[in-house]
Design a protein around this motif. Structure first.
Motif, PDB file in Angstrom:
ATOM      1  N   TYR A  90       0.818  -1.210   0.000  1.00 51.14           N
ATOM      2  CA  TYR A  90       0.000   0.000   0.000  1.00 51.14           C
ATOM      3  C   TYR A  90       0.855   1.265   0.000  1.00 51.14           C
ATOM      4  CZ  TYR A  90      -3.896   3.078   0.885  1.00 51.14           C
ATOM      5  OH  TYR A  90      -4.828   4.079   0.756  1.00 51.14           O
ATOM      6  N   ALA A  91       1.856   1.340   0.861  1.00 45.29           N
ATOM      7  CA  ALA A  91       2.709   2.536   0.932  1.00 45.29           C
ATOM      8  C   ALA A  91       3.387   2.784  -0.407  1.00 45.29           C
ATOM      9  CB  ALA A  91       3.742   2.401   2.041  1.00 45.29           C
ATOM     10  N   PHE A  92       3.882   1.729  -1.042  1.00 44.72           N
ATOM     11  CA  PHE A  92       4.553   1.860  -2.336  1.00 44.72           C
ATOM     12  C   PHE A  92       3.592   2.405  -3.387  1.00 44.72           C
ATOM     13  CE2 PHE A  92       5.553   0.008  -6.497  1.00 44.72           C
ATOM     14  CZ  PHE A  92       6.828   0.525  -6.698  1.00 44.72           C
ATOM     15  N   ASN A  93       2.393   1.830  -3.474  1.00 44.19           N
ATOM     16  CA  ASN A  93       1.418   2.272  -4.469  1.00 44.19           C
ATOM     17  C   ASN A  93       0.886   3.669  -4.174  1.00 44.19           C
ATOM     18  OD1 ASN A  93       1.200   0.081  -6.411  1.00 44.19           O
ATOM     19  ND2 ASN A  93       0.537  -1.126  -4.653  1.00 44.19           N
ATOM     20  N   TYR A  94       0.714   3.995  -2.910  1.00 41.63           N
ATOM     21  CA  TYR A  94       0.285   5.341  -2.538  1.00 41.63           C
ATOM     22  C   TYR A  94       1.345   6.352  -2.954  1.00 41.63           C
ATOM     23  CZ  TYR A  94      -2.330   8.797   0.209  1.00 41.63           C
ATOM     24  OH  TYR A  94      -3.083   9.883   0.610  1.00 41.63           O
ATOM     25  N   ALA A  95       2.613   6.012  -2.748  1.00 44.19           N
ATOM     26  CA  ALA A  95       3.704   6.904  -3.146  1.00 44.19           C
ATOM     27  C   ALA A  95       3.727   7.100  -4.657  1.00 44.19           C
ATOM     28  CB  ALA A  95       5.046   6.364  -2.652  1.00 44.19           C
ATOM     29  N   LEU A  96       3.483   6.032  -5.422  1.00 47.17           N
ATOM     30  CA  LEU A  96       3.417   6.171  -6.882  1.00 47.17           C
ATOM     31  C   LEU A  96       2.311   7.137  -7.290  1.00 47.17           C
ATOM     32  CD1 LEU A  96       3.890   2.500  -8.210  1.00 47.17           C
ATOM     33  CD2 LEU A  96       5.526   4.396  -8.315  1.00 47.17           C
ATOM     34  N   LEU A  97       1.151   6.989  -6.671  1.00 47.08           N
ATOM     35  CA  LEU A  97       0.035   7.888  -6.953  1.00 47.08           C
ATOM     36  C   LEU A  97       0.396   9.316  -6.576  1.00 47.08           C
ATOM     37  CD1 LEU A  97      -2.978   8.403  -7.679  1.00 47.08           C
ATOM     38  CD2 LEU A  97      -3.449   8.030  -5.254  1.00 47.08           C
ATOM     39  N   LEU A  98       0.980   9.483  -5.420  1.00 42.08           N
ATOM     40  CA  LEU A  98       1.352  10.814  -4.947  1.00 42.08           C
ATOM     41  C   LEU A  98       2.370  11.475  -5.876  1.00 42.08           C
ATOM     42  CD1 LEU A  98       0.745  12.786  -2.710  1.00 42.08           C
ATOM     43  CD2 LEU A  98       2.392  11.594  -1.271  1.00 42.08           C
ATOM     44  N   LYS A  99       3.321  10.712  -6.362  1.00 40.09           N
ATOM     45  CA  LYS A  99       4.302  11.253  -7.317  1.00 40.09           C
ATOM     46  C   LYS A  99       3.617  11.717  -8.596  1.00 40.09           C
ATOM     47  CE  LYS A  99       8.237   8.642  -5.611  1.00 40.09           C
ATOM     48  NZ  LYS A  99       9.166   7.536  -5.823  1.00 40.09           N
TER      49      LYS A  99
END
Length: 135
Positions: A47-56
């Motif tokens: 989740y943290a990895f995918n959230y970071a991708l979205l945030l970027k």
């Protein structure tokens, strides 16, 4: 998360963000994800990895915007909250931006989907937070 980022829904046309300058972007994700994690405890969580991708991607599309990541309108899942905090810190660190914030002061007291009066409280909380940023 990214596979639906630029769509109205998973079956519609792509959105375009060209020539739109936003002062603020508010991301409110996590409630349904928390339900999934509660059901599948112990499974690999990216989740943290995918959230970071979205945030970027949001940063890329809104380079001058202040971004506020909110979560918790139907209660707080500690794993989701921690993953959002991790993703925000990772993106801030990798981009050098200081204009990405988290806000977790949203919990419905009704114990279910927020009712109208709770949405009003959430809106005031978000408004006051934005106002505190002096933007």
């Amino acid at each position: 998360m990214l596979d639906l980022y630029d769509k109205y829904s998973n079956v519609s046309k792509n959105l375009t963000y060209e020539n739109k300058a936003h002062d603020f972007v508010v991301i409110n994700l996590g409630t349904n994800d928390a339900s999934f994690l509660n059901k599948y405890v112990g499974q690999d969580n990216s989740y943290a990895f995918n959230y970071a991708l979205l945030l970027k991607k949001v940063v890329e599309d809104n380079p001058n915007a202040t971004i506020i990541c909110i979560y918790g309108m139907m209660g707080l899942n500690k794993t989701i909250k921690s993953d959002i905090e991790t993703a925000v810190e990772d993106v801030k660190s990798s981009t050098g931006l200081s204009t990405i914030y988290t806000l977790f002061d949203f919990t419905a007291v009704s114990g279910r989907h927020p009712i109208e009066s709770e949405h009003e409280v959430f809106a005031k909380t978000l408004f006051n937070f934005i106002k505190s940023l002096n933007k």
